[in-house]
Structures are given as structure tokens and as C-alpha cells.
Design a protein around this motif. Structure first.
Motif, PDB file in Angstrom:
ATOM      1  N   GLU A  41       0.518  -0.849   0.176  1.00 31.40           N
ATOM      2  CA  GLU A  41      -0.162   0.062  -0.324  1.00 31.40           C
ATOM      3  C   GLU A  41       0.889   1.174   0.043  1.00 31.40           C
ATOM      4  N   ASN A  42       1.540   1.221   1.150  1.00 31.74           N
ATOM      5  CA  ASN A  42       2.605   2.146   0.844  1.00 31.74           C
ATOM      6  C   ASN A  42       3.380   3.104  -0.338  1.00 31.74           C
ATOM      7  N   ALA A  43       3.763   1.473  -0.763  1.00 32.02           N
ATOM      8  CA  ALA A  43       3.792   1.661  -2.411  1.00 32.02           C
ATOM      9  C   ALA A  43       3.513   2.611  -3.652  1.00 32.02           C
ATOM     10  N   VAL A  44       2.246   1.768  -3.367  1.00 36.48           N
ATOM     11  CA  VAL A  44       1.478   2.347  -4.164  1.00 36.48           C
ATOM     12  C   VAL A  44       1.015   3.628  -3.914  1.00 36.48           C
ATOM     13  N   LYS A  45       0.944   4.377  -2.987  1.00 32.26           N
ATOM     14  CA  LYS A  45       0.748   5.793  -2.216  1.00 32.26           C
ATOM     15  C   LYS A  45       1.663   6.349  -3.044  1.00 32.26           C
ATOM     16  N   LYS A  46       2.942   6.360  -2.913  1.00 31.82           N
ATOM     17  CA  LYS A  46       4.213   6.800  -3.476  1.00 31.82           C
ATOM     18  C   LYS A  46       3.665   7.226  -5.446  1.00 31.82           C
ATOM     19  N   ILE A  47       3.431   6.685  -6.457  1.00 30.13           N
ATOM     20  CA  ILE A  47       2.553   6.855  -7.163  1.00 30.13           C
ATOM     21  C   ILE A  47       1.751   8.054  -6.973  1.00 30.13           C
ATOM     22  N   PHE A  48       0.794   8.505  -6.421  1.00 32.47           N
ATOM     23  CA  PHE A  48      -0.528   8.972  -6.481  1.00 32.47           C
ATOM     24  C   PHE A  48       0.141  10.158  -6.457  1.00 32.47           C
ATOM     25  N   VAL A  49       1.443  10.608  -5.896  1.00 30.95           N
ATOM     26  CA  VAL A  49       2.175  11.612  -5.238  1.00 30.95           C
ATOM     27  C   VAL A  49       2.871  11.944  -6.430  1.00 30.95           C
ATOM     28  N   ALA A  50       3.798  10.902  -6.989  1.00 36.81           N
ATOM     29  CA  ALA A  50       4.907  11.469  -8.158  1.00 36.81           C
ATOM     30  C   ALA A  50       3.691  11.753  -9.464  1.00 36.81           C
ATOM     31  N   LYS A  51       3.101  11.066  -9.603  1.00 36.95           N
ATOM     32  CA  LYS A  51       2.408  11.343 -10.640  1.00 36.95           C
ATOM     33  C   LYS A  51       1.199  12.989 -10.581  1.00 36.95           C
ATOM     34  N   ASN A  52       0.779  12.936  -9.030  1.00 31.47           N
ATOM     35  CA  ASN A  52      -0.251  14.261  -8.920  1.00 31.47           C
ATOM     36  C   ASN A  52      -1.301  13.751  -9.500  1.00 31.47           C
ATOM     37  N   ARG A  53      -1.553  12.737  -8.891  1.00 30.61           N
ATOM     38  CA  ARG A  53      -2.965  11.812  -9.945  1.00 30.61           C
ATOM     39  C   ARG A  53      -4.131  11.657  -8.369  1.00 30.61           C
ATOM     40  N   PRO A  54      -5.603  12.173  -9.008  1.00 26.11           N
ATOM     41  CA  PRO A  54      -6.770  11.451  -8.029  1.00 26.11           C
ATOM     42  C   PRO A  54      -6.898  10.234  -7.472  1.00 26.11           C
ATOM     43  N   SER A  55      -6.676  10.018  -6.070  1.00 23.25           N
ATOM     44  CA  SER A  55      -6.930   8.975  -5.899  1.00 23.25           C
ATOM     45  C   SER A  55      -8.342   7.844  -5.979  1.00 23.25           C
ATOM     46  N   ASP A  56      -9.119   8.199  -6.856  1.00 21.31           N
ATOM     47  CA  ASP A  56     -10.723   7.325  -7.093  1.00 21.31           C
ATOM     48  C   ASP A  56     -10.068   7.326  -8.741  1.00 21.31           C
ATOM     49  N   ASN A  57      -8.920   6.568  -8.607  1.00 24.90           N
ATOM     50  CA  ASN A  57      -8.804   6.046 -10.316  1.00 24.90           C
ATOM     51  C   ASN A  57      -7.794   5.029  -9.799  1.00 24.90           C
ATOM     52  N   PRO A  58      -8.860   3.902 -10.173  1.00 35.78           N
ATOM     53  CA  PRO A  58      -8.452   2.507 -10.353  1.00 35.78           C
ATOM     54  C   PRO A  58      -6.654   2.762 -11.241  1.00 35.78           C
ATOM     55  N   PHE A  59      -5.665   1.504 -11.024  1.00 32.84           N
ATOM     56  CA  PHE A  59      -5.009   1.219 -11.093  1.00 32.84           C
ATOM     57  C   PHE A  59      -4.332  -0.081 -11.848  1.00 32.84           C
ATOM     58  N   ILE A  60      -3.469  -0.278 -12.815  1.00 34.72           N
ATOM     59  CA  ILE A  60      -3.870  -1.775 -13.580  1.00 34.72           C
ATOM     60  C   ILE A  60      -2.870  -2.458 -12.705  1.00 34.72           C
ATOM     61  N   VAL A  61      -3.207  -3.720 -12.885  1.00 32.51           N
ATOM     62  CA  VAL A  61      -1.868  -4.582 -12.087  1.00 32.51           C
ATOM     63  C   VAL A  61      -1.167  -5.438 -13.544  1.00 32.51           C
ATOM     64  N   HIS A  62      -0.364  -5.913 -13.394  1.00 30.33           N
ATOM     65  CA  HIS A  62       0.288  -6.300 -14.863  1.00 30.33           C
ATOM     66  C   HIS A  62       1.575  -7.376 -14.061  1.00 30.33           C
ATOM     67  N   VAL A  63       0.929  -8.175 -14.712  1.00 29.28           N
ATOM     68  CA  VAL A  63       1.422  -9.796 -14.934  1.00 29.28           C
ATOM     69  C   VAL A  63       2.262  -9.924 -15.566  1.00 29.28           C
ATOM     70  N   ASN A  64       2.568 -11.734 -15.250  1.00 29.73           N
ATOM     71  CA  ASN A  64       3.571 -12.614 -16.712  1.00 29.73           C
ATOM     72  C   ASN A  64       2.465 -13.489 -17.350  1.00 29.73           C
ATOM     73  N   THR A  65       1.435 -13.789 -16.341  1.00 31.50           N
ATOM     74  CA  THR A  65       1.102 -15.804 -16.278  1.00 31.50           C
ATOM     75  C   THR A  65      -0.314 -15.443 -15.999  1.00 31.50           C
ATOM     76  N   ILE A  66      -0.873 -15.813 -16.423  1.00 34.34           N
ATOM     77  CA  ILE A  66      -2.398 -16.611 -16.129  1.00 34.34           C
ATOM     78  C   ILE A  66      -2.542 -16.315 -14.611  1.00 34.34           C
ATOM     79  N   GLU A  67      -1.632 -17.441 -14.256  1.00 33.57           N
ATOM     80  CA  GLU A  67      -1.161 -18.263 -13.075  1.00 33.57           C
ATOM     81  C   GLU A  67      -1.437 -17.191 -12.089  1.00 33.57           C
ATOM     82  N   ASP A  68      -0.346 -15.759 -12.511  1.00 29.98           N
ATOM     83  CA  ASP A  68      -0.237 -15.140 -11.320  1.00 29.98           C
ATOM     84  C   ASP A  68      -1.323 -14.053 -11.175  1.00 29.98           C
TER      85      ASP A  68
END
Ligand code: TXA
Ligand code: MG
Length: 328
Positions: A41-68
Motif C-alpha cells: 500500500e505504501n509503495a502504491v501511494k507513492k505513485i499518486f504523489v509522483a503523478k499528482n493523480r487523484p486517488s479515485d482512479n484505479p490502477f492496472i495490475v501487471h503480471v506475466n501469466t494467467i497463474e499470476d
């Protein structure tokens, strides 16, 4: 903070930063992403700060496989079909989330967008990180998504520790976002994977239309993709030239962005024009980069409007936002 830029040789170091709770920009085939450990959670919050982004816009989660993907979301049969056909690639599938995903990633929604990027360095980065990576586009909020490491640097220099440089992004606009979390598949953001392509594999696909309270996809609630100078679209070459003359008479320094065929006409008549290539795929590849370059050199941008079929629908979705819907 000094922002380091490097190619694949800094991937291991960047993965270490991620494991320590830092954020790092990385290339994908669509646009550059600004990634954090999606489970921190703390790492994700750094994105809002760096981007100056409102926090009611969801992020995409990136993975390599269907299992992940299955570790963070409930992957339905339709979702498997879509992933198997189009992933890795420029598509994001919104699914019911698992409790392990913090609310700040999904803006409190009970769903999560999952994407498997095809860029070789993105895949290597994800492998080294060993955790799902939450990442929006790596631009300052409201600006055009970056398709080169330099554009990320222009926006985020001093605000993030590192940028992995994977060259110019192939696709050039953000992924198609399709929700498979409701009763019917809905395209929340059009892109290179078109409605027609999706319909070959699942039934009942529609484009999102309607009013938005929480932002289910970017640009639906907030202004997005805007150059820093005024931007309008044109339908006819005469319309573009009239607009150009008008703005020049006001003392402005305009530029036209158009496909090769139109560009030849403009250049032959003495109008400044940047060539976006000979078809809509090249147009898509070039448009964000050329908007970024032109907003620095000119003070008025006139862009060719496209049609509504295939990838042009997705490109027009971005252009209408860049221009606020103004067509001359
Ligand atoms: O190509 C891309 O999708 C790039 C690269 C970096 O992967 N990412 C990107 O992220 O464009 P971003 O944050 O700029 O746009 C993603 C959008 C969000 O704004 C959001 O509205 C939609 O995808 N989205 C993500 N999760 C969602 C969810 N659970 N429900 C509805 N929409 C969602
Ligand atoms: Mg974005």
C-alpha cells in the motif's frame, strides 16, 4: 532525488527498488508505466504523489501469466479466452479482485484491471520483481501518456528513482480496457485490440456509454491526454488551412499533424505539417510522441480527425479528449 535512466542492465537494480517499496518507470508495448508492488500500500501511494493523480482512479495490475493473474483476481472462462488470444499484448481485463489487493490500487472497487504486457523488458522486469506491479501510465496526471523514456523523464525527473528505457513503444496508445466483471462485457477504454477483434471470441461486447461518477476508465471523469497548448481536430484539409491562417493572423505559430496523404497537400501549399504515417496503425504509433514534441515547439496544434472503425475508434477517443472535442 536523482532519476537514473538505463536499459536492460538496470532491470535487476530496479526490481530491488520495487522490493524495497520504491516506484520505477518501465516500458510496455503501449505506453510507459510507473510501477509499484501492487501488494504494498505504501509503495502504491507513492505513485499518486509522483503523478499528482487523484486517488479515485484505479490502477492496472501487471503480471506475466494467467497463474499470476489468479493470485489477484477471479479469472473467468471468458477472461481466459481473452488472455489466451490477446495476451501478452495491449489489453486489460477488469475482473473481481481477490482480498490480497489493497483498496488504494482499485480505488475501493471490488474489481481489478489485469494486463500482461508483451514488451520484452516489461516481462523481464516483472519476472525479476516477482510481485504483481500496479502501474498507471508514467506521465504527470492530465498529460499525454509517454511513449519514450525521455518523455517520462520530462515529467518525472527528480520524483522517481529510475526509468527503464525500452525505446519507443510499438503500439503508441494505452491498452484496451474491457470489463468482464459484470453481466456483459463492456469496453471501458478502446485501443489497439478492437471491439471487432474481441467479438470473435466472446459475445455481447459493447462500448461503454453513460455518465460516470467513480472513474471506471481514464478520461471518463478527468481530463486526459491533453497537450499543454490548445489542440483542435480537422475533418477537411480546407478546414485545417483556414484554422491555421486564422491562428497565424493572431500571431500564433501553429502546426498540423496528419497522415502522409494530407501532409503532402499542406506542405505543397506552405503549411507546416508533421507526418503521422501512411495508415492508422502508424498514426497510433506516432500520435502521442508527436503531440509531446509539438507542444514544445508550437503554440497551436491542429490534428487530423479519423473515422470510427477498427483502431481509429480508439485513436479518436484520445484525440477527442486532447482537443476537448473541438473539430474545425
Ligand atoms: O496500456 C496501458 O494500459 C498502460 C500501461 C502502463 O499498462 N496503463 C495505463 O494506466 O494506461 P492508466 O492508469 O493510465 O489507465 C488505466 C485505467 C484506469 O484509469 C482505470 O480507469 C481503468 O484503467 N481501470 C483500472 N482498473 C479498473 C477497474 N477495476 N475498473 C474499471 N476500470 C479500471
Ligand atoms: Mg494514464
Amino acid at each position: 532525488m536523482v532519476t537514473k535512466i538505463g536499459k536492460e542492465e538496470i532491470i535487476k537494480e530496479c526490481a530491488e527498488l520495487i522490493k524495497k517499496g520504491e516506484i520505477v518507470a518501465f516500458p510496455t508495448e503501449t505506453v510507459y508505466g510507473l510501477g509499484a508492488n501492487a501488494l504494498d500500500e505504501n509503495a502504491v501511494k507513492k505513485i499518486f504523489v509522483a503523478k499528482n493523480r487523484p486517488s479515485d482512479n484505479p490502477f492496472i495490475v501487471h503480471v506475466n501469466t494467467i497463474e499470476d493473474a489468479e493470485k489477484v483476481a477471479f479469472v473467468t472462462e471468458d477472461a481466459k479466452k481473452i488472455f489466451e488470444k490477446f495476451s501478452p499484448g495491449p489489453i486489460t481485463v477488469v475482473l473481481k479482485k481477490k482480498p490480497i489487493v489493497p483498496d488504494c490500487v482499485t480505488a475501493g472497487l471490488d474489481t481489478v484491471g489485469i494486463r500482461m504486457p508483451s514488451h520484452r523488458l516489461a516481462q523481464e522486469f516483472l519476472r525479476e520483481c516477482g510481485v504483481p506491479i500496479a502501474a498507471p501510465s508514467a506521465n504527470v496526471s492530465k498529460k499525454v501518456s509517454p511513449t519514450e523514456a525521455q518523455f517520462v523523464y520530462d515529467d518525472l525527473n527528480g520524483k522517481i528513482p529510475a526509468i527503464i528505457d525500452g525505446g519507443r513503444c510499438d503500439v503508441g496508445i494505452e491498452s484496451t480496457v474491457i470489463s468482464l466483471a459484470g453481466d456483459r462485457p463492456i469496453i471501458l477504454r478502446p485501443g489497439a485490440i478492437t471491439k471487432e477483434m474481441l467479438e470473435e471470441h466472446i459475445t455481447g461486447v459493447s462500448n461503454f456509454s453513460g455518465k460516470v461518477d467513480v472513474a471506471p476508465a481514464p478520461g471518463m471523469k478527468y481530463v486526459h491526454y491533453s497537450p499543454i497548448v490548445p489542440c483542435v481536430l480537422y475533418r477537411t484539409t480546407n478546414g485545417a488551412m483556414t484554422e491555421y491562417d486564422l491562428r497565424q493572423a493572431e500571431g500564433k505559430n501553429p502546426i498540423i499533424l496528419a497522415e502522409s496523404e494530407d501532409c503532402k497537400i499542406f506542405n505543397s501549399k506552405g503549411y507546416n505539417c508533421v507526418d503521422l504515417g501512411k495508415d492508422s496503425n502508424q498514426f497510433m504509433h506516432e500520435i502521442f510522441a508527436k503531440l509531446r514534441i509539438c507542444e514544445k515547439k508550437y503554440d497551436y496544434i491542429i490534428v487530423q480527425a479519423l473515422g470510427n472503425e477498427g483502431v481509429e475508434y480508439g485513436i479518436m477517443n484520445r484525440l477527442l479528449k486532447s482537443s476537448g472535442g473541438v473539430i474545425v
